[in-house]
Design an enzyme around this catalytic site. Structure first.
Site, PDB file in Angstrom:
ATOM      1  NE  ARG A 102      -3.887   0.501   1.910  1.00 56.65           N
ATOM      2  CZ  ARG A 102      -5.103   0.550   2.434  1.00 56.65           C
ATOM      3  NH1 ARG A 102      -5.321   1.243   3.536  1.00 56.65           N
ATOM      4  NH2 ARG A 102      -6.114  -0.092   1.882  1.00 56.65           N
ATOM      5  CG  HIS A 129      -8.473   0.216  -2.789  1.00 52.58           C
ATOM      6  ND1 HIS A 129      -7.628  -0.818  -2.445  1.00 52.58           N
ATOM      7  CD2 HIS A 129      -9.232   0.450  -1.681  1.00 52.58           C
ATOM      8  CE1 HIS A 129      -7.861  -1.173  -1.196  1.00 52.58           C
ATOM      9  NE2 HIS A 129      -8.834  -0.440  -0.715  1.00 52.58           N
ATOM     10  CD  GLN A 132     -13.064  -2.036  -0.652  1.00 51.13           C
ATOM     11  OE1 GLN A 132     -12.220  -1.895   0.224  1.00 51.13           O
ATOM     12  NE2 GLN A 132     -14.232  -2.615  -0.408  1.00 51.13           N
ATOM     13  CG  ASP A 223     -13.486   6.334  -1.112  1.00 47.21           C
ATOM     14  OD1 ASP A 223     -13.458   6.041   0.103  1.00 47.21           O
ATOM     15  OD2 ASP A 223     -12.454   6.417  -1.816  1.00 47.21           O
ATOM     16  CB  CYS A 263     -14.180   0.973  -0.015  1.00 47.50           C
ATOM     17  SG  CYS A 263     -13.633   2.687   0.185  1.00 47.50           S
ATOM     18  NE  ARG A 291     -10.360  -5.396   0.748  1.00 47.07           N
ATOM     19  CZ  ARG A 291      -9.617  -4.378   1.193  1.00 47.07           C
ATOM     20  NH1 ARG A 291     -10.183  -3.295   1.686  1.00 47.07           N
ATOM     21  NH2 ARG A 291      -8.306  -4.417   1.106  1.00 47.07           N
TER      22      ARG A 291
HETATM   23  N1  NVA Z   1      -9.891   6.747  -1.309  1.00 49.05           N
HETATM   24  C1  NVA Z   1      -9.544   6.242  -0.005  1.00 49.05           C
HETATM   25  C2  NVA Z   1      -9.806   4.764   0.073  1.00 49.05           C
HETATM   26  C3  NVA Z   1      -9.579   4.179   1.434  1.00 49.05           C
HETATM   27  C4  NVA Z   1      -9.786   2.707   1.490  1.00 49.05           C
HETATM   28  C5  NVA Z   1      -8.089   6.538   0.278  1.00 49.05           C
HETATM   29  O1  NVA Z   1      -7.251   6.380  -0.625  1.00 49.05           O
HETATM   30  O2  NVA Z   1      -7.775   6.957   1.401  1.00 49.05           O
HETATM   31  N1   CP Z   2     -11.247  -0.235   2.431  1.00 47.61           N
HETATM   32  C1   CP Z   2      -9.982  -0.317   2.856  1.00 47.61           C
HETATM   33  O1   CP Z   2      -9.053  -0.557   2.085  1.00 47.61           O
HETATM   34  O2   CP Z   2      -9.839  -0.178   4.191  1.00 47.61           O
HETATM   35  P1   CP Z   2      -8.471   0.028   4.988  1.00 47.61           P
HETATM   36  O3   CP Z   2      -7.920   1.370   4.601  1.00 47.61           O
HETATM   37  O4   CP Z   2      -8.888  -0.018   6.436  1.00 47.61           O
HETATM   38  O5   CP Z   2      -7.524  -1.067   4.642  1.00 47.61           O
END
Ligand code: NVA
Ligand code: CP
Length: 305
Positions: A102, A129, A132, A223, A263, A291
């Site tokens: 990540r 992502h 997800q 989101d 998500c 997930r």
């Molecule tokens: N768009 C959000 C998704 C979190 C799972 C982010 O990147 O923080």
């Molecule tokens: N939806 C998602 O990826 O959650 P986290 O940021 O908690 O991993």
């Protein structure tokens, strides 16, 4: 060997196969049958951003498959102190069987993958992502809203919006995206999506009006307005996104039996109302649990590829 960096690199059949495998392994788990599909395999999980679901689902998932997960915060490994991405990738992939990352820039993930000798999974970048979306589509299948889906995505043109674009374009469903002006999806991602949509028959509508976007929608999703790394813009975004909250009024304008997905993490009173979150809590928290199941499917699939 295959990496899982975006849905662009996967065919419709491959995406559906991964989800089907995840559903099969979920069924086995629920009936108390533990099959160790990946005995003694190790999954390195590199996190440069926070996570609840991704960390817990991958760590639990690899354990349930008979393997072991290593949680590597970039604060604790040398990557966070400037060790080159390519060296980190070579070293970790020489000892582990699969790697999840990540991170921020998508190009960093691509560089990592190009230097890794084992499959690399995108655990979220600023641009995409995709894991997800495996869970989201699995949930749509389980709730009977996958066939002939019309999905309305309301909010920021971010990594989630881009991933919905790729999923719709590959699988061939209708996707309406409504963002405020100035927060549209990336044009290059949109171009790619249009290209894949030609083959799949997907209909993609880019809008600014949430009410128009939810018309006929069988699934409504949203989101956070301020993604990880955009914390400083939060207050401005709350102003700019006024009118984009998914609330009861907006859900009423969708199809009669429309479902809601998120998500998570959700910010009640911003992109979604408290009432919608609670009313659709069953599906949203099943989506979160999926997930685990979808990613187990993915890991087993990549391990066999
Ligand atoms: N768009 C959000 C998704 C979190 C799972 C982010 O990147 O923080
Ligand atoms: N939806 C998602 O990826 O959650 P986290 O940021 O908690 O991993």
């Amino acid at each position: 060997m295959r990496h899982f960096l975006t849905l662009k690199d996967f065919t419709k059949d491959e995406i559906l196969d991964i989800i089907e495998l995840g559903l099969k392994i979920k069924k086995e788990l629920k009936s108390g049958e533990f099959k160790e599909y990946m005995p003694k395999k190790t999954l390195a999980m590199i996190f440069e951003k926070s996570s609840t679901r991704t960390r817990v689902s991958f760590e639990t998932g690899i354990y349930q498959l008979g393997g072991h997960g290593l949680f590597l915060s970039s604060r604790d490994i040398h990557l966070g102190r400037g060790e080159p991405v390519k060296d980190t990738a070579r070293v970790i992939s020489s000892m582990c069987d699969m790697i999840m990352i990540r991170t921020f820039e998508h190009s960093k993930l691509e560089e990592f993958a190009s230097c890794s000798s084992v499959p690399v999974i995108n655990g979220l970048t600023d641009s995409y992502h995709p894991i997800q979306l495996l869970a989201d589509y699995m949930t749509m299948v389980e709730y009977g809203v996958a066939d002939d889906a019309v999905v309305a995505y309301i909010g920021d043109g971010n990594n989630m919006a881009h991933s919905w674009l790729m999923l719709a374009a590959k699988l061939g469903f209708t996707l309406n995206i409504a963002t405020p002006k100035g927060y549209e999806v990336d044009k290059r991602v949109l171009q790619d999506a249009y290209m894949y949509a030609k083959n799949s028959g997907a209909k993609i509508n880019i809008l600014n009006d949430p009410q128009e976007a939810v018309k006929g929608a069988t699934v409504v999703t949203t989101d956070t307005w301020a993604s990880m790394g955009q914390e400083d813009e939060k207050e401005k975004r709350i102003q700019d996104f006024k009118g984009y909250m998914v609330d009861d009024m907006l859900m009423k304008q969708a199809s009669n039996d429309a479902q809601f997905l998120h998500c998570l993490p959700a910010y009640r009173g911003q992109e979604v109302s408290e009432s919608v979150m609670e009313l659709y809590g069953n599906i949203v928290f099943d989506e979160a649990q999926n997930r685990l199941h979808a990613q187990k499917g993915l890991m087993v699939w990549l391990n066999q590829a």
